[in-house]
Design a protein around this motif. Structure first.
Motif, PDB file in Angstrom:
ATOM      1  N   SER A 170      38.653  32.113  88.764  1.00 23.34           N
ATOM      2  CA  SER A 170      37.120  32.079  89.374  1.00 23.34           C
ATOM      3  C   SER A 170      36.347  32.383  89.452  1.00 23.34           C
ATOM      4  O   SER A 170      34.902  32.656  89.048  1.00 23.34           O
ATOM      5  CB  SER A 170      37.839  31.090  90.993  1.00 23.34           C
ATOM      6  OG  SER A 170      37.743  31.926  91.888  1.00 23.34           O
ATOM      7  N   GLY A 171      36.443  33.770  89.658  1.00 19.36           N
ATOM      8  CA  GLY A 171      35.833  35.090  89.606  1.00 19.36           C
ATOM      9  C   GLY A 171      35.331  35.496  88.303  1.00 19.36           C
ATOM     10  O   GLY A 171      34.134  36.046  87.884  1.00 19.36           O
ATOM     11  N   LEU A 172      36.535  35.468  86.811  1.00 21.71           N
ATOM     12  CA  LEU A 172      36.124  34.953  85.536  1.00 21.71           C
ATOM     13  C   LEU A 172      34.950  34.760  85.550  1.00 21.71           C
ATOM     14  O   LEU A 172      33.351  34.775  84.682  1.00 21.71           O
ATOM     15  CB  LEU A 172      37.258  35.358  84.982  1.00 21.71           C
ATOM     16  CG  LEU A 172      38.286  36.366  84.399  1.00 21.71           C
ATOM     17  CD1 LEU A 172      39.272  35.880  83.902  1.00 21.71           C
ATOM     18  CD2 LEU A 172      37.258  37.490  84.179  1.00 21.71           C
ATOM     19  N   LEU A 173      34.577  33.396  85.855  1.00 18.91           N
ATOM     20  CA  LEU A 173      33.409  32.369  85.364  1.00 18.91           C
ATOM     21  C   LEU A 173      32.683  32.812  86.360  1.00 18.91           C
ATOM     22  O   LEU A 173      31.286  32.534  85.536  1.00 18.91           O
ATOM     23  CB  LEU A 173      34.545  30.876  85.887  1.00 18.91           C
ATOM     24  CG  LEU A 173      36.037  30.116  85.100  1.00 18.91           C
ATOM     25  CD1 LEU A 173      35.436  29.295  85.837  1.00 18.91           C
ATOM     26  CD2 LEU A 173      35.097  29.447  84.025  1.00 18.91           C
ATOM     27  N   ILE A 174      32.740  32.922  87.506  1.00 15.77           N
ATOM     28  CA  ILE A 174      31.424  33.348  88.267  1.00 15.77           C
ATOM     29  C   ILE A 174      30.887  34.722  87.326  1.00 15.77           C
ATOM     30  O   ILE A 174      30.116  34.733  87.391  1.00 15.77           O
ATOM     31  CB  ILE A 174      31.870  34.218  89.907  1.00 15.77           C
ATOM     32  CG1 ILE A 174      31.516  32.288  89.908  1.00 15.77           C
ATOM     33  CG2 ILE A 174      30.230  34.412  89.955  1.00 15.77           C
ATOM     34  CD1 ILE A 174      32.291  32.526  91.649  1.00 15.77           C
ATOM     35  N   LEU A 175      32.001  35.525  86.685  1.00 17.72           N
ATOM     36  CA  LEU A 175      30.912  36.863  86.602  1.00 17.72           C
ATOM     37  C   LEU A 175      30.655  37.448  85.258  1.00 17.72           C
ATOM     38  O   LEU A 175      29.320  36.739  84.792  1.00 17.72           O
ATOM     39  CB  LEU A 175      31.947  38.006  86.698  1.00 17.72           C
ATOM     40  CG  LEU A 175      31.865  39.258  85.281  1.00 17.72           C
ATOM     41  CD1 LEU A 175      31.365  40.175  86.474  1.00 17.72           C
ATOM     42  CD2 LEU A 175      33.608  40.063  85.301  1.00 17.72           C
ATOM     43  N   ALA A 176      31.530  36.207  84.577  1.00 20.01           N
ATOM     44  CA  ALA A 176      30.587  35.459  82.888  1.00 20.01           C
ATOM     45  C   ALA A 176      29.974  35.097  82.895  1.00 20.01           C
ATOM     46  O   ALA A 176      28.517  35.270  82.220  1.00 20.01           O
ATOM     47  CB  ALA A 176      31.760  35.103  81.862  1.00 20.01           C
ATOM     48  N   GLY A 177      29.037  33.858  83.705  1.00 17.65           N
ATOM     49  CA  GLY A 177      28.191  33.171  83.592  1.00 17.65           C
ATOM     50  C   GLY A 177      27.271  33.801  84.226  1.00 17.65           C
ATOM     51  O   GLY A 177      25.941  33.467  83.438  1.00 17.65           O
ATOM     52  N   GLY A 178      27.117  34.309  85.204  1.00 18.99           N
ATOM     53  CA  GLY A 178      26.292  34.958  86.136  1.00 18.99           C
ATOM     54  C   GLY A 178      25.610  36.184  85.082  1.00 18.99           C
ATOM     55  O   GLY A 178      24.379  36.018  84.607  1.00 18.99           O
ATOM     56  N   ALA A 179      26.626  36.704  84.684  1.00 19.89           N
ATOM     57  CA  ALA A 179      25.793  37.769  83.333  1.00 19.89           C
ATOM     58  C   ALA A 179      25.224  37.529  82.322  1.00 19.89           C
ATOM     59  O   ALA A 179      24.289  38.230  81.965  1.00 19.89           O
ATOM     60  CB  ALA A 179      27.538  38.868  83.183  1.00 19.89           C
ATOM     61  N   ILE A 180      25.775  36.395  81.389  1.00 17.92           N
ATOM     62  CA  ILE A 180      25.142  35.924  80.543  1.00 17.92           C
ATOM     63  C   ILE A 180      23.811  35.092  81.149  1.00 17.92           C
ATOM     64  O   ILE A 180      22.372  35.120  80.439  1.00 17.92           O
ATOM     65  CB  ILE A 180      25.898  34.506  79.950  1.00 17.92           C
ATOM     66  CG1 ILE A 180      27.467  35.053  79.019  1.00 17.92           C
ATOM     67  CG2 ILE A 180      25.203  34.000  79.195  1.00 17.92           C
ATOM     68  CD1 ILE A 180      28.341  33.910  78.977  1.00 17.92           C
ATOM     69  N   LEU A 181      23.611  34.575  81.848  1.00 20.69           N
ATOM     70  CA  LEU A 181      22.506  33.992  82.668  1.00 20.69           C
ATOM     71  C   LEU A 181      21.389  34.808  82.571  1.00 20.69           C
ATOM     72  O   LEU A 181      20.389  34.860  82.688  1.00 20.69           O
ATOM     73  CB  LEU A 181      22.830  33.425  84.031  1.00 20.69           C
ATOM     74  CG  LEU A 181      23.180  31.410  83.795  1.00 20.69           C
ATOM     75  CD1 LEU A 181      23.182  31.118  85.652  1.00 20.69           C
ATOM     76  CD2 LEU A 181      22.114  30.814  82.743  1.00 20.69           C
ATOM     77  N   LEU A 182      21.451  36.296  83.253  1.00 22.58           N
ATOM     78  CA  LEU A 182      21.150  37.918  83.974  1.00 22.58           C
ATOM     79  C   LEU A 182      20.988  38.474  82.312  1.00 22.58           C
ATOM     80  O   LEU A 182      19.853  39.035  82.477  1.00 22.58           O
ATOM     81  CB  LEU A 182      21.796  38.318  84.679  1.00 22.58           C
ATOM     82  CG  LEU A 182      21.472  37.504  86.169  1.00 22.58           C
ATOM     83  CD1 LEU A 182      22.715  38.353  86.971  1.00 22.58           C
ATOM     84  CD2 LEU A 182      20.276  37.303  87.009  1.00 22.58           C
ATOM     85  N   GLU A 183      21.233  38.405  81.686  1.00 26.27           N
ATOM     86  CA  GLU A 183      21.803  39.207  80.841  1.00 26.27           C
ATOM     87  C   GLU A 183      21.536  38.021  78.774  1.00 26.27           C
ATOM     88  O   GLU A 183      22.731  37.775  78.359  1.00 26.27           O
ATOM     89  CB  GLU A 183      22.403  40.445  79.607  1.00 26.27           C
ATOM     90  CG  GLU A 183      21.653  41.736  79.055  1.00 26.27           C
ATOM     91  CD  GLU A 183      20.949  42.413  79.731  1.00 26.27           C
ATOM     92  OE1 GLU A 183      20.590  42.220  78.420  1.00 26.27           O
ATOM     93  OE2 GLU A 183      20.634  42.568  80.605  1.00 26.27           O
ATOM     94  N   ARG A 184      20.528  37.743  78.522  1.00 24.21           N
ATOM     95  CA  ARG A 184      20.443  36.361  77.759  1.00 24.21           C
ATOM     96  C   ARG A 184      21.198  37.286  75.893  1.00 24.21           C
ATOM     97  O   ARG A 184      20.680  38.271  76.044  1.00 24.21           O
ATOM     98  CB  ARG A 184      19.416  36.004  77.812  1.00 24.21           C
ATOM     99  CG  ARG A 184      19.352  35.059  78.219  1.00 24.21           C
ATOM    100  CD  ARG A 184      19.859  34.151  78.738  1.00 24.21           C
ATOM    101  NE  ARG A 184      19.189  33.401  80.208  1.00 24.21           N
ATOM    102  CZ  ARG A 184      18.150  32.375  80.521  1.00 24.21           C
ATOM    103  NH1 ARG A 184      17.815  31.405  78.979  1.00 24.21           N
ATOM    104  NH2 ARG A 184      17.975  31.671  81.874  1.00 24.21           N
ATOM    105  N   PRO A 185      21.939  36.499  75.315  1.00 27.59           N
ATOM    106  CA  PRO A 185      22.140  36.872  73.868  1.00 27.59           C
ATOM    107  C   PRO A 185      21.101  36.772  73.282  1.00 27.59           C
ATOM    108  O   PRO A 185      20.289  36.031  73.854  1.00 27.59           O
ATOM    109  CB  PRO A 185      23.261  36.076  73.788  1.00 27.59           C
ATOM    110  CG  PRO A 185      24.322  34.836  74.913  1.00 27.59           C
ATOM    111  CD  PRO A 185      23.430  36.174  75.815  1.00 27.59           C
ATOM    112  N   THR A 186      21.261  37.859  72.015  1.00 26.10           N
ATOM    113  CA  THR A 186      19.881  37.876  71.420  1.00 26.10           C
ATOM    114  C   THR A 186      19.829  36.342  69.987  1.00 26.10           C
ATOM    115  O   THR A 186      19.317  36.314  70.350  1.00 26.10           O
ATOM    116  CB  THR A 186      20.127  38.889  70.814  1.00 26.10           C
ATOM    117  OG1 THR A 186      21.539  39.822  70.085  1.00 26.10           O
ATOM    118  CG2 THR A 186      19.371  40.738  71.926  1.00 26.10           C
TER     119      THR A 186
END
Length: 309
Positions: A124-140
């Motif tokens: 659950s922590g991995l899901l929150i970490l990955a999802g939250g980071a992608i929302l804050l730092e969008r891929p190019t």
């Protein structure tokens, strides 16, 4: 699973990874490692071991919620075996709680529920970490930007549901088959992840992400903190799916793929990714064999075998 089978799998996985390493070095040679880079890689290795300690601490806390006690070192060994030897079996993270329970079976007879809770909270922590980071730092990359960004909020929501739904594990037990329900019932407790659980969850994930950050910077790949969280989270989630032992090949591809989504070409990331996997996977596997071996030699089964001879 018998010890010989695990050793066979470990040997096959080791040979396969050695072949992959030789191929990588032929096409993507590792640049010279300076003294400072070597220090960063060494610190990354220490961070990986620290991550396993916090994983074990979460397991220990979960055991204590059932009214039992578990020594800190025993919890650490369980974490090492679960995250190391268990990941050699091509069943994703599903085998991890089984291995953790096996490791402490002489000290805590019923620890299946706490082990399941520990692994569930980690994912659950991995899901929150990955999802939250992608929302804050969008891929190019445009295609990857759209696909990863769409999946990010879903990952965060699912992660939150799993994390705080863990407080209903005891209630879910009634839906299991009779033979499984009777075995799990003593240890399946309703325990929401409070501040102590949260501390162990995030320290474990932060230590592992830090290891990736340090290895990449050792090779002058200027990845940001949020990019590191996204790359680490996605690759670990993909590698936890059933398929290859410990996600061998899958995690590496995921790391290179998501790094590419942030603008880092494969030509510069493949070799560092392999070094990171040696630090993050093969080092814990080696240590977990020592932990598992020492546990077996001190177990009741080993004592009975020795008595027969």
């Amino acid at each position: 699973m018998k010890t010989k089978k695990v050793l066979w799998i470990a040997g096959i996985a080791g040979v396969a990874y050695t072949g992959l390493l030789i191929w990588v070095l032929n096409y993507y040679p590792i640049p010279p490692i300076s003294g400072s880079a070597g220090v960063l890689i060494a610190i990354a290795a220490v961070a990986q071991i620290a991550a396993k300690w916090f994983f074990g601490s979460l397991f220990r806390e979960s055991v204590e919620e059932t009214g039992q006690t578990l020594r800190p070192y025993s919890a650490f060994k369980a974490a090492m075996v679960g995250a190391g030897v268990a990941r050699l079996i091509p069943a994703g993270g599903a085998i991890t709680p089984v291995a953790m329970s096996w490791t402490v079976r002489d000290e805590v007879p019923s620890s299946a529920g706490p082990a399941i809770r520990t692994v569930l909270l980690n994912y659950s922590g991995l899901l929150i970490l990955a999802g939250g980071a992608i929302l804050l730092e969008r891929p190019t990359g445009q295609v990857l930007k759209v696909s990863l960004t769409i999946g990010a909020p879903v990952a965060v929501v699912v992660g939150l549901i799993l994390m705080f739904g863990s407080g209903k594990l005891g209630s879910l037990n009634r839906y299991f088959p009779d033979f499984l329900r009777k075995k799990l019932e003593p240890t399946m407790v309703n325990h929401l992840p409070g501040w102590q659980s949260q501390l162990y969850i995030w320290l474990r994930l932060l230590m592992e992400a830090l290891a990736l950050y340090l290895v990449l910077h050792a090779f002058d790949i200027d990845v940001s903190v949020l990019e590191t969280f996204a790359v680490f989270g996605v690759s670990q989630l993909v590698g936890g799916l059933p398929g290859t032992p410990g996600g061998l090949g899958v995690v590496e591809a995921g790391l290179v793929f998501v790094l590419g989504a942030y603008g880092f070409p494969a030509a510069t990331t493949v070799a560092p990714v392999v070094v990171f996997r040696i630090v993050s996977y093969w080092l814990p596997v080696a240590l977990s064999f020592l932990a598992g071996g020492s546990t077996f030699l001190r177990s009741q089964v080993a004592a009975e075998v020795a008595a027969e001879h």
